[in-house]
Design a protein around this motif. Structure first.
Motif, short mmCIF file in Angstrom:
data_model
loop_
_atom_site.label_atom_id
_atom_site.label_comp_id
_atom_site.label_asym_id
_atom_site.label_seq_id
_atom_site.Cartn_x
_atom_site.Cartn_y
_atom_site.Cartn_z
N VAL A 75 0.85 -1.20 0.00
CA VAL A 75 0.00 0.00 0.00
C VAL A 75 0.88 1.24 0.00
N LEU A 76 0.75 2.08 -1.02
CA LEU A 76 1.46 3.36 -1.02
C LEU A 76 0.49 4.43 -0.53
N ASP A 77 0.92 5.20 0.48
CA ASP A 77 0.11 6.29 1.03
C ASP A 77 0.66 7.59 0.43
N LEU A 78 -0.10 8.14 -0.51
CA LEU A 78 0.37 9.30 -1.30
C LEU A 78 0.10 10.61 -0.55
N GLY A 79 1.17 11.34 -0.21
CA GLY A 79 1.01 12.58 0.55
C GLY A 79 0.61 12.30 1.98
N THR A 80 1.42 11.50 2.67
CA THR A 80 1.07 11.01 4.01
C THR A 80 1.12 12.09 5.08
N GLY A 81 1.83 13.19 4.85
CA GLY A 81 1.96 14.23 5.87
C GLY A 81 2.62 13.67 7.12
N ALA A 82 1.94 13.79 8.26
CA ALA A 82 2.49 13.28 9.52
C ALA A 82 2.21 11.78 9.70
N GLY A 83 1.77 11.10 8.62
CA GLY A 83 1.59 9.65 8.68
C GLY A 83 0.14 9.19 8.68
N PHE A 84 -0.71 9.94 7.93
CA PHE A 84 -2.13 9.58 7.86
C PHE A 84 -2.59 9.42 6.43
N PRO A 85 -3.29 8.34 6.14
CA PRO A 85 -3.86 7.36 7.07
C PRO A 85 -2.94 6.22 7.49
N THR A 86 -1.66 6.21 7.11
CA THR A 86 -0.82 5.04 7.36
C THR A 86 -0.86 4.52 8.80
N PHE A 87 -0.61 5.40 9.79
CA PHE A 87 -0.41 4.86 11.15
C PHE A 87 -1.64 4.15 11.72
N PRO A 88 -2.81 4.81 11.70
CA PRO A 88 -3.98 4.08 12.25
C PRO A 88 -4.24 2.76 11.50
N LEU A 89 -4.06 2.79 10.17
CA LEU A 89 -4.31 1.56 9.40
C LEU A 89 -3.28 0.49 9.75
N ALA A 90 -2.01 0.89 9.87
CA ALA A 90 -0.96 -0.10 10.17
C ALA A 90 -1.15 -0.71 11.55
N LEU A 91 -1.71 0.07 12.48
CA LEU A 91 -1.91 -0.47 13.83
C LEU A 91 -3.03 -1.51 13.87
N VAL A 92 -4.05 -1.33 13.03
CA VAL A 92 -5.15 -2.32 13.09
C VAL A 92 -5.06 -3.39 11.99
N ARG A 93 -4.21 -3.16 11.00
CA ARG A 93 -4.02 -4.15 9.93
C ARG A 93 -2.52 -4.42 9.74
N PRO A 94 -1.91 -5.15 10.70
CA PRO A 94 -0.45 -5.34 10.66
C PRO A 94 0.04 -6.15 9.46
N GLU A 95 -0.88 -6.81 8.76
CA GLU A 95 -0.46 -7.61 7.60
C GLU A 95 -0.22 -6.75 6.35
N LEU A 96 -0.68 -5.49 6.35
CA LEU A 96 -0.46 -4.61 5.20
C LEU A 96 0.98 -4.07 5.22
N HIS A 97 1.57 -3.89 4.03
CA HIS A 97 2.92 -3.31 3.92
C HIS A 97 2.78 -1.90 3.37
N PHE A 98 3.22 -0.91 4.14
CA PHE A 98 2.99 0.48 3.78
C PHE A 98 4.25 1.19 3.28
N THR A 99 4.06 1.99 2.23
CA THR A 99 5.08 2.94 1.79
C THR A 99 4.44 4.34 1.87
#
Ligand code: SAM
Length: 240
Positions: A75-99
């Motif tokens: 999953v690429l998070d385009l324009g993540t800023g301070a890490g959103f939506p990456t962080f909340p999603l990564a905490l509840v869906r640890p199987e996803l791989h985020f960039t």
């Protein structure tokens, strides 16, 4: 975070069908790191506990509506800023791989430090512009999903995100109340870059009731090599 913040998080997530219990301490730590980061780096305009919990944490979790982010996806998070939506999603869906990607180095430095503090090994932040990454073999047509929140209008997002998706991949765009005009322009732009708007899902943000729309664009065929255009052009002169 005080008890009220934790309750709001659990209630808001609950309305999305998510149970947050084992991840509660990590969300508290994320909240603290964001507060510290804001003092040092002025990362986000949202400062109160309620705003951060509802408009960052719960708002990011709404990207899980419709189950488009299930399984071991890249999953690429385009324009993540301070890490959103990456962080909340990564905490509840640890199987996803985020960039998580952002063009601002100080934001990505914060995202990298925060991911390390939270022990999120599956989060690999990157400084860069979507226009440049979309032309690099290492990133073009490499991702199962692109997620995006609060970055640009739908036609601009289509041009920036579709080149990064592999065939069958999905752009998951979380937006506010989208106008018919923007949606139409987004549909035409999606077609131009090899995609199709498959889902338009209007809903209300839990607890606050603010209007939101989740838009899903599927990549159906390869994006023509002339896209994305050079840096700044997709925003300055949207395709439609
Ligand atoms: N997604 C985050 C959120 O929801 O809180 C941040 C939103 S912020 C309003 C938009 C971010 O997108 C900024 O940090 C900006 O640097 C980044 N950005 C805008 N255009 C970009 C591009 N073409 N490539 C990479 N990052 C971009």
């Amino acid at each position: 975070m005080n008890r009220e913040g934790l309750d709001l998080l659990q209630q808001g997530a609950g309305e999305l069908g998510l149970e947050i219990t084992s991840q509660l301490a990590a969300f508290e730590r994320l909240f603290e790191l964001l507060q510290e980061g804001n003092t040092r780096l002025n990362l986000t305009a949202l400062r109160t506990e309620e705003d951060i919990v509802l408009k960052h944490f719960v708002d990011s979790l709404t990207c899980l509506r419709g189950n488009y982010l299930e399984g071991a996806l890249s999953v690429l998070d385009l324009g993540t800023g301070a890490g959103f939506p990456t962080f909340p999603l990564a905490l509840v869906r640890p199987e996803l791989h985020f960039t998580p990607v952002d063009s601002t180095r100080k934001k990505i430095d914060f995202v990298r430090e925060t991911a390390a503090q939270l022990g999120l090994d599956q989060v690999a932040p990157l400084v860069g512009r979507a226009e440049a990454l979309g032309r690099e073999a290492e990133h073009r047509e490499q991702y199962d999903r692109v997620v995006v929140r609060a970055v640009a209008s739908l036609p601009v997002l289509a041009e920036l995100a579709l080149p990064l998706l592999r065939g069958g991949g999905l752009l998951v765009a979380q937006k506010g109340d989208i106008t018919a005009e923007e949606l139409n322009a987004g549909r035409r732009a999606a077609g131009e870059v090899g995609g199709k708007v498959q889902v338009v899902d209007p809903f209300e943000l839990p607890i606050l009731g603010d209007a939101r729309t989740l838009i899903i664009i599927e990549k159906l065929k390869p994006t023509p090599s002339k896209y994305p255009r050079r840096e700044g052009l997709p925003t300055a002169q949207p395709l439609f």
